[in-house]
Design a protein around this motif. Sequence first.
Motif, PDB file in Angstrom:
ATOM      1  N   VAL A  33     -40.927 -18.070   3.192  1.00  0.00           N
ATOM      2  CA  VAL A  33     -40.251 -19.399   3.434  1.00  0.00           C
ATOM      3  C   VAL A  33     -38.677 -19.323   3.813  1.00  0.00           C
ATOM      4  O   VAL A  33     -38.270 -20.056   4.845  1.00  0.00           O
ATOM      5  CB  VAL A  33     -40.216 -20.203   1.951  1.00  0.00           C
ATOM      6  CG1 VAL A  33     -39.773 -21.432   2.189  1.00  0.00           C
ATOM      7  CG2 VAL A  33     -41.767 -20.392   1.713  1.00  0.00           C
ATOM      8  N   ALA A  34     -38.084 -18.367   3.214  1.00  0.00           N
ATOM      9  CA  ALA A  34     -36.532 -18.275   3.480  1.00  0.00           C
ATOM     10  C   ALA A  34     -36.497 -17.813   5.212  1.00  0.00           C
ATOM     11  O   ALA A  34     -35.534 -18.094   5.686  1.00  0.00           O
ATOM     12  CB  ALA A  34     -35.914 -17.317   2.557  1.00  0.00           C
ATOM     13  N   ALA A  35     -37.273 -16.943   5.423  1.00  0.00           N
ATOM     14  CA  ALA A  35     -37.210 -16.438   6.804  1.00  0.00           C
ATOM     15  C   ALA A  35     -37.526 -17.474   7.774  1.00  0.00           C
ATOM     16  O   ALA A  35     -36.673 -17.363   8.862  1.00  0.00           O
ATOM     17  CB  ALA A  35     -38.218 -15.322   6.973  1.00  0.00           C
ATOM     18  N   ARG A  36     -38.550 -18.219   7.548  1.00  0.00           N
ATOM     19  CA  ARG A  36     -38.630 -19.564   8.548  1.00  0.00           C
ATOM     20  C   ARG A  36     -37.712 -20.415   8.445  1.00  0.00           C
ATOM     21  O   ARG A  36     -37.351 -21.086   9.656  1.00  0.00           O
ATOM     22  CB  ARG A  36     -40.084 -20.320   8.040  1.00  0.00           C
ATOM     23  CG  ARG A  36     -41.394 -19.397   8.499  1.00  0.00           C
ATOM     24  CD  ARG A  36     -42.592 -20.276   8.416  1.00  0.00           C
ATOM     25  NE  ARG A  36     -42.784 -20.729   7.167  1.00  0.00           N
ATOM     26  CZ  ARG A  36     -43.623 -19.933   6.122  1.00  0.00           C
ATOM     27  NH1 ARG A  36     -44.069 -18.853   6.487  1.00  0.00           N
ATOM     28  NH2 ARG A  36     -43.628 -20.628   4.959  1.00  0.00           N
ATOM     29  N   ARG A  37     -37.041 -20.698   7.268  1.00  0.00           N
ATOM     30  CA  ARG A  37     -35.737 -21.550   7.299  1.00  0.00           C
ATOM     31  C   ARG A  37     -34.578 -20.943   8.196  1.00  0.00           C
ATOM     32  O   ARG A  37     -33.799 -21.792   8.685  1.00  0.00           O
ATOM     33  CB  ARG A  37     -35.230 -21.898   5.799  1.00  0.00           C
ATOM     34  CG  ARG A  37     -36.406 -22.689   5.032  1.00  0.00           C
ATOM     35  CD  ARG A  37     -35.867 -22.773   3.587  1.00  0.00           C
ATOM     36  NE  ARG A  37     -34.635 -23.384   3.613  1.00  0.00           N
ATOM     37  CZ  ARG A  37     -33.632 -23.126   2.315  1.00  0.00           C
ATOM     38  NH1 ARG A  37     -34.101 -22.294   1.293  1.00  0.00           N
ATOM     39  NH2 ARG A  37     -32.401 -23.528   2.355  1.00  0.00           N
ATOM     40  N   PHE A  38     -34.408 -19.860   7.904  1.00  0.00           N
ATOM     41  CA  PHE A  38     -33.472 -18.949   8.719  1.00  0.00           C
ATOM     42  C   PHE A  38     -33.706 -19.244  10.128  1.00  0.00           C
ATOM     43  O   PHE A  38     -32.509 -19.515  10.947  1.00  0.00           O
ATOM     44  CB  PHE A  38     -33.288 -17.631   8.445  1.00  0.00           C
ATOM     45  CG  PHE A  38     -32.464 -16.772   9.142  1.00  0.00           C
ATOM     46  CD1 PHE A  38     -30.903 -16.973   9.393  1.00  0.00           C
ATOM     47  CD2 PHE A  38     -32.939 -15.946  10.316  1.00  0.00           C
ATOM     48  CE1 PHE A  38     -30.203 -16.126  10.220  1.00  0.00           C
ATOM     49  CE2 PHE A  38     -32.122 -15.057  10.945  1.00  0.00           C
ATOM     50  CZ  PHE A  38     -30.680 -15.312  10.848  1.00  0.00           C
ATOM     51  N   LEU A  39     -34.901 -18.858  10.720  1.00  0.00           N
ATOM     52  CA  LEU A  39     -35.141 -19.141  11.928  1.00  0.00           C
ATOM     53  C   LEU A  39     -34.959 -20.624  12.431  1.00  0.00           C
ATOM     54  O   LEU A  39     -34.733 -20.728  13.642  1.00  0.00           O
ATOM     55  CB  LEU A  39     -36.594 -18.543  12.204  1.00  0.00           C
ATOM     56  CG  LEU A  39     -36.724 -17.196  12.083  1.00  0.00           C
ATOM     57  CD1 LEU A  39     -38.152 -16.622  12.217  1.00  0.00           C
ATOM     58  CD2 LEU A  39     -35.795 -16.187  12.913  1.00  0.00           C
TER      59      LEU A  39
END
Length: 595
Positions: free
Chosen positions: A263-269
């Motif tokens: 989830v955090a990775a997708r938010r960063f991207l």
Amino acid sequence: MSWDYFDKVASVVSGSLALAAAILTVRRHLSGRRGRGWWAALNPLWRAQSEEAIVHPHRIAGGYVRPLSEVYVARRVVSRLDPAAGPVAVESLLTGPGHVLLIGEPGSGKSALVRQACASSARWWLAGRGRLRQTPSGPVVVGLPATALVHQPLPAALAEAYRDLVPGLDFAREPAPGRTWLVCVDGVDAVADPDDRAEVLNRLAALARAAPGAGPWRVLVTTRQLAENELAVLGPGYAAYHLAPFTDPDVGRFAHRWFPNAVAARRFLSWADHQRARPALRNPLTATIAAAVWQAGLAGPDPVADPAVLLDRFVGALLGGGRASFDATCDALRRAVRGGPVADWLTERHTELVEVAAAAAVTGTDPVVAVVDWSAGQAPYRPDRVLPDWDRHVRLVLLATGLFSDAGAAGRAPTARSGAAGGSAPAPGVLAATWPGLVEHLAAGPLARDWSAQRWITAMTSTPQRGVGLWAMSRATVAPGFLRDVARDPAGAVAAGHYLAAGGAADPVVRSDVLAALLAHWSPRPGPAVDVAGPPPARDVRQECFALLTTLTAATVNRELLREVAVDPRRPTVVRRAAALFFATRRRQQPAGAA
């Protein structure tokens, strides 16, 4: 004969066989251990290398950047002579034959690649427990800063670099039966003095000219783009490759390894896409800084498509984290006799102080000495006369930023650049850049604020100063047509070409114009050699332009732009003919059997 007799005979025979089997097993075990002194000798080295991979020196907002071993993304390379063949896995260079030259732009991950290669090799060897059959075929990988080759040959440099880990080890002998060393000589561009850099290049070239089997090693050399006359020193003895940037899938893999959950990775991207920063993240340094800045909540609402904005925020956070040491130094000045005015002067100059140190590190001089000299000339009263241990205070202030480290720290394995930003191998106690790209960003501050086209050209055409010129251009307010204008002059065209080769941003139209200018200045026609930067022998501008065209066309986007230039009727005939000749020359240079 009774059955009891046969039973006794059988017992004796079976016992004898069991004893023979036991003796054979013991002999095999002992013979397997015999001659494995190499395993015991190299074990400390491998353990240090495997531990080095999980250490990362940078901190931000009270936390630490994720360990390299957890976030590393496998890299690919492109042949310098045959870029159309496409990228190949970097692992093939580590286990293949011959010496290798690996060229990468600032922040492309050359030193990280060396650290990862050393750590992976160490883990393989440790897992094999000294049994060659259980260890994957391949060399023993060690890293060596290029600065270590100043004034000493390769075996002596390795022995000195690793004397604390493996004292007395003879690097002129094979590391294990039937195996070789792979010595990753990292950061030729980081040797600031041109004479020292020439000595390093000549040593590396001599290794390639030696007869096969003359030494138990292969060499992989990493560097940023060098001048053509420097690249020519290595000659055909090194297969040249360019380190390919991250692809979009690579950026995605990096994000999912950096952040604790998907989830955090997708938010960063998603944030990167919204900020139009995704192209910038193809540079591993920028990707790392963007992830750290976003995770620390320092991203802010303003667009960050320009990598310089991300670095400004990251460096600002590092300086903020080290502010306590700086404030303590100012307090010590205030408590001293006649120290009040000096403290008031210094209080507003934290960033300037670190910029002075950064500029010294880039040029290969002592950052602490540079700051002491700067303060002596600029402060209302010499700080070293207020505080007898002023140099110690300066040292602590610089260390507190996380941008500098003690290059002479005992027991530190010299993987990658060993923190050195330039010059010869640093003496104990001399501070060196922890991450050269960040220090170059800081060193670019004065040029960015007081912009000068001529000073920028000088920086871009000087190997150790090129990173400073790159970041100064990113941080300064420059006219949109600046690159096109300076490229009309041969020296300016070389500078603009180096800017693009180093990953500098430019729209396709400007990029095409710079490529056309390089073609025009390379075009075979009589003309004098042009000394565009530095030491003798003077660079031939035509050779320099050809080398830059070769570097730039390793990227598909530039190769396609150059093909468009070749058929564009609006371009001068001399440019179109030069483009056709360039591609023809490149085809002749391709290895036999290349497409």
